[in-house]
Design an enzyme around this catalytic site. Structure first.
Site, mmCIF file in Angstrom:
data_model
loop_
_atom_site.group_PDB
_atom_site.id
_atom_site.type_symbol
_atom_site.label_atom_id
_atom_site.label_comp_id
_atom_site.label_asym_id
_atom_site.label_seq_id
_atom_site.Cartn_x
_atom_site.Cartn_y
_atom_site.Cartn_z
ATOM 1 N N GLU A 276 -8.576 62.344 94.713
ATOM 2 C CA GLU A 276 -8.859 62.588 96.117
ATOM 3 C C GLU A 276 -8.079 63.767 96.684
ATOM 4 O O GLU A 276 -7.529 63.668 97.791
ATOM 5 C CB GLU A 276 -8.562 61.317 96.910
ATOM 6 C CG GLU A 276 -7.089 60.845 96.875
ATOM 7 C CD GLU A 276 -6.746 59.884 95.751
ATOM 8 O OE1 GLU A 276 -7.461 59.867 94.727
ATOM 9 O OE2 GLU A 276 -5.756 59.144 95.886
ATOM 10 N N HIS A 300 -15.768 56.538 97.397
ATOM 11 C CA HIS A 300 -14.367 56.132 97.210
ATOM 12 C C HIS A 300 -13.420 57.291 97.549
ATOM 13 O O HIS A 300 -12.457 57.127 98.302
ATOM 14 C CB HIS A 300 -14.167 55.670 95.760
ATOM 15 C CG HIS A 300 -12.773 55.230 95.445
ATOM 16 N ND1 HIS A 300 -12.378 53.912 95.518
ATOM 17 C CD2 HIS A 300 -11.676 55.917 95.066
ATOM 18 C CE1 HIS A 300 -11.099 53.817 95.206
ATOM 19 N NE2 HIS A 300 -10.644 55.026 94.913
ATOM 20 N N GLU A 301 -13.710 58.461 97.018
ATOM 21 C CA GLU A 301 -12.813 59.607 97.247
ATOM 22 C C GLU A 301 -12.860 60.050 98.711
ATOM 23 O O GLU A 301 -11.843 60.450 99.273
ATOM 24 C CB GLU A 301 -13.165 60.768 96.311
ATOM 25 C CG GLU A 301 -13.218 60.422 94.822
ATOM 26 C CD GLU A 301 -12.015 59.647 94.309
ATOM 27 O OE1 GLU A 301 -10.914 59.784 94.873
ATOM 28 O OE2 GLU A 301 -12.181 58.866 93.351
ATOM 29 N N HIS A 304 -10.582 57.898 100.705
ATOM 30 C CA HIS A 304 -9.170 58.275 100.583
ATOM 31 C C HIS A 304 -8.744 59.307 101.636
ATOM 32 O O HIS A 304 -7.549 59.462 101.894
ATOM 33 C CB HIS A 304 -8.894 58.875 99.198
ATOM 34 C CG HIS A 304 -8.509 57.861 98.162
ATOM 35 N ND1 HIS A 304 -7.491 56.961 98.343
ATOM 36 C CD2 HIS A 304 -9.001 57.635 96.911
ATOM 37 C CE1 HIS A 304 -7.365 56.218 97.241
ATOM 38 N NE2 HIS A 304 -8.268 56.600 96.372
ATOM 39 N N GLU A 323 -5.122 52.131 97.201
ATOM 40 C CA GLU A 323 -6.339 51.837 96.430
ATOM 41 C C GLU A 323 -7.084 50.585 96.889
ATOM 42 O O GLU A 323 -8.306 50.550 96.830
ATOM 43 C CB GLU A 323 -6.008 51.758 94.938
ATOM 44 C CG GLU A 323 -5.521 53.080 94.349
ATOM 45 C CD GLU A 323 -6.527 54.216 94.488
ATOM 46 O OE1 GLU A 323 -7.699 53.970 94.814
ATOM 47 O OE2 GLU A 323 -6.126 55.380 94.279
ATOM 48 N N ASP A 382 2.612 55.753 85.614
ATOM 49 C CA ASP A 382 1.387 55.777 84.802
ATOM 50 C C ASP A 382 1.223 54.478 84.013
ATOM 51 O O ASP A 382 0.109 54.029 83.751
ATOM 52 C CB ASP A 382 1.410 56.947 83.798
ATOM 53 C CG ASP A 382 1.127 58.280 84.482
ATOM 54 O OD1 ASP A 382 0.653 58.271 85.631
ATOM 55 O OD2 ASP A 382 1.401 59.327 83.855
ATOM 56 N N TYR A 390 -6.453 48.195 92.927
ATOM 57 C CA TYR A 390 -7.780 48.367 93.522
ATOM 58 C C TYR A 390 -8.388 47.010 93.899
ATOM 59 O O TYR A 390 -8.776 46.789 95.042
ATOM 60 C CB TYR A 390 -8.729 49.043 92.524
ATOM 61 C CG TYR A 390 -8.358 50.449 92.130
ATOM 62 C CD1 TYR A 390 -7.258 50.701 91.309
ATOM 63 C CD2 TYR A 390 -9.120 51.532 92.545
ATOM 64 C CE1 TYR A 390 -6.925 51.985 90.928
ATOM 65 C CE2 TYR A 390 -8.789 52.837 92.164
ATOM 66 C CZ TYR A 390 -7.697 53.052 91.355
ATOM 67 O OH TYR A 390 -7.371 54.321 90.984
HETATM 68 ZN ZN LIG Z 1 -8.730 55.746 94.560
#
Ligand SMILES: [Zn+2]
Length: 668
Positions: A276, A300-301, A304, A323, A382, A390
């Site tokens: 995003e 979705h993006e 954001h 998320e 990460d 999410y």
């Molecule tokens: Zn996302």
């Protein structure tokens, strides 16, 4: 401000507020060569240092606003501990009481984890090289010295010099473009572009891509960028972008603040579905299904732009605030677009997400990372990344929405965005704001925040999905299971007119029923069933990557060798981690594909983005024995770090190339 252990910077004392970034993109050296000038907020006027995060950068000189040299050092935290190698090195700059800005001359090295330098052969055009960056979660520090934590937001301007054939795009608004002019180096003529980002952003939203790029306008404020051979397909696929954006503004109750919303359809190796980056979302070409069926990633993006970029998690421990909210917002956008008044479509999508959540919880994911509110500390974000943030985040919000009612909750969402716009917040901030907002609402009195926030595993409440749209998919899955388990007649049901979401729901049901997550798979389908499925529905030929991925997962678990060429092609022609990692894991767990998985990975590791390569190597029990030579070895325990301290004035201090050997145990 909140301490963030994933950063080595000192914003509590000296905080950056604006970045002026002058950068030359050198494709010959695979390096960004630049000067980062930071305006400082002297939070503690007595502080004598500015500390910035760096990773694998070569720091050349540091000067103040008067061009006077400042002394600096690179410091490795935790001494020789490889456990902290992802944190990089702290750049400590000595500042005087009168220092108001610092300018750092530096260059990246080929080992920069944020940069993907693609040779021409890995692009669609095949003629020019390509660069794109991916800074989330803590890779911005390998792009530029910075205060690399979500809690520090700053504005930026950039002056980017690129070869004359190339076009740069950034997470900012393009201001000017110069004519091509002969370069003073041997690399031919170049062009200079300037950009400006006037909305403060966290460092993870710094982004740059440079390649042979073309643009197609979608609306006055939206366009799609890509390589010339892909741009038309991308413009078709993402044609609804303005419609999504307008719907998002309506739901958020706050206008879109970033000016432009463009999309860059990246090269095939991009590790995420979308990133995003403000003003220009980077998306994977695996969304190009040809029928706009995967455009929900764009929703979705776009979401954001409010939840994440404008209202930002304070640290990566609270990633679900980015998320979970964005997943909720995205599903609301898609539901409204499709006039889904009873939210049946929303639930169909959420049912798929719920299964992804079950997958994450049943995998060998550490329990600590199955919590909604994480405690990453100085660990690697990460490693903590999964669908938990999410989907569990989404379900927390839906659970709250059920208690207070949809219209009240949607109104709350607008207040939440207004309250926290341009800021960052923690999970407790969110809880406090919510409980104060609904102070008089009895329905939330007994809400079990502690369990939702801190217990690992599936959400404490079973979501009452409306399964109307999922019913056909579930029924067909049962019929195929009866074929497989009891030799029943093959079904004659056609799925030709199904939506792709119904087809993925059908395949998800088969994956769930065959316990595809156990290693090795406990109840795989028979090879004969896989072949009959392929004959009936041609799933291995699907252009929809979500469908192809699920069918490959089923077929590999079934040990159907005829799928191997398709799987190998799929995992070597795109590098999206959502598909690549599970397929490698499943292949590695199979009898027919264990060696093949390692061979294919070793043969194509240069194709993947460094983040993806790192994670797949970990999945395959491989480790990197050298941070930049690209040699991968089997698991070892060797750790050797070079000098951890270097002081220099005006000279060069090199943060890499000091014989760093990285090996890590795979988390269990
Ligand atoms: Zn996302």
């Amino acid at each position: 401000m909140l301490r963030d252990a994933s950063s080595l910077a000192n914003p509590q004392e000296t905080r950056v507020t604006h970045l002026d970034w002058k950068v030359t993109v050198d494709f010959t050296a695979s390096a960004l060569i630049g000067r980062a000038t930071y305006t400082l907020d002297r939070v503690d006027p007595d502080a004598t240092t500015l500390c910035l995060d760096t990773s694998r950068l070569e720091i050349l000189t540091v000067v103040d606003q008067n061009d006077d040299s400042l002394s600096f050092a690179l410091e490795s935290p935790g001494g020789d501990s490889v456990a902290h190698s992802h944190l990089g090195q702290r750049l400590v700059i000595r500042i005087a009481p009168a220092t108001t800005s610092v300018a750092i001359d530096y260059r990246t090295t080929p080992a920069s984890s944020a940069c993907q330098w693609l040779p021409p052969a890995q692009t669609s055009g095949g003629v020019f090289p390509y660069l794109y960056t991916q800074a989330q979660a803590i890779h911005a520090r390998s792009l530029i010295p910075c205060q690399d934590m979500p809690g520090v937001k700053f504005t930026y301007g950039a002056t980017v010099t690129v070869p004359a054939w190339a076009t740069p795009v950034m997470s900012a608004i393009l201001k000017t473009t110069s004519r091509a002019h002969p370069d003073d180096s041997q690399h031919g003529s170049s062009k200079i572009y300037t950009f400006e980002q006037t909305v403060p952003i966290s460092a993870y939203l710094l982004a740059l891509a440079v390649g042979q790029l073309e643009k197609r306008d979608l609306s006055p404020r939206c366009a799609v960028w890509s390589e010339p051979s892909v741009v038309e397909a991308a413009a078709y696929e993402f044609a609804q972008t303005e419609e999504f954006l307008t719907m998002a503004e309506d739901l958020a109750g706050t206008p879109y603040v970033w000016g432009r919303y463009d999309l860059l359809c990246l090269c095939a190796s991009s590790p995420y579905g979308g990133m995003e980056n403000p003003c220009i979302t980077f998306v994977t070409p695996t969304l190009l299904a040809g029928d706009r069926s995967l455009a929900d990633v764009v929703a979705h993006e776009i979401a954001h732009s409010w939840t994440g970029n404008l209202v930002t998690n304070a640290t990566w421990d609270h990633f679900w605030l980015n998320e979970g909210w964005t997943t909720w917002f995205q599903r609301k956008i898609m539901s409204r677009i499709h006039h889904d008044d009873h939210e049946q479509l929303l639930d169909l999508d959420a049912i798929g997400g719920y299964q992804a959540l079950q997958d994450a919880c049943s995998r060998e994911m550490p329990l600590a990372y199955q919590k909604l509110v994480l405690d990453i500390g100085d660990g690697d974000p990460d490693e903590a990344y999964s669908s938990i943030a999410y989907e569990k985040g989404f379900h927390l919000l839906r659970a709250l929405e059920r208690r207070v009612g949809t219209s009240a909750f949607e109104a709350f969402f607008q207040s939440y965005v207004q309250k926290y716009a341009y800021q960052t917040l923690t999970s407790d901030d969110f809880r406090d704001f919510f409980t104060t907002y609904f102070e008089d609402n009895e329905a939330i009195r007994d809400f079990d925040w502690e369990t939702w926030f801190y217990e690992p595993g599936m959400p404490p409440e079973d979501p009452p999905f409306d399964r109307t749209l999922a019913e056909h998919s579930a029924q067909l899955a049962q019929v195929w299971l009866a074929v497989d388990r009891h030799g029943r007649m093959l079904p004659t049901t056609s799925i030709a007119d199904w939506t792709s979401l119904q087809t993925t729901c059908f395949l998800d049901a088969l994956l769930l029923q065959t316990n595809h997550n156990s290693v090795p798979p406990k109840d795989p389908l028979k090879v004969s069933t896989i072949r009959a499925l392929q004959k009936a529905y041609r799933l291995a030929d699907s252009r929809n990557s979500e469908i192809l991925f699920r069918f490959c997962m089923l077929a590999v678990a079934a040990e159907d060798e005829t799928i191997l060429p398709t799987v190998v092609r799929f995992i070597t022609t795109q590098g999206r981690m959502k598909f690549t990692r599970p397929l490698y894991r499943t292949l590695f767990a199979s009898v027919m594909g264990r060696d093949l998985a390692v061979q294919v990975f070793l043969g194509h590791k240069e194709f993947y983005h460094p983040i993806c390569a790192k994670m797949v190597a970990s999945d395959l029990l491989l480790s990197s024995s050298s941070s930049n030579s690209g040699v991968w070895a089997t698991m070892r325990n060797t750790i050797s770090l070079g000098k951890s301290w270097m002081w220099a004035v005006g000279g060069a201090a090199v943060a890499v190339g000091m014989g760093i050997t990285i090996a890590r145990h795979r988390r269990r």
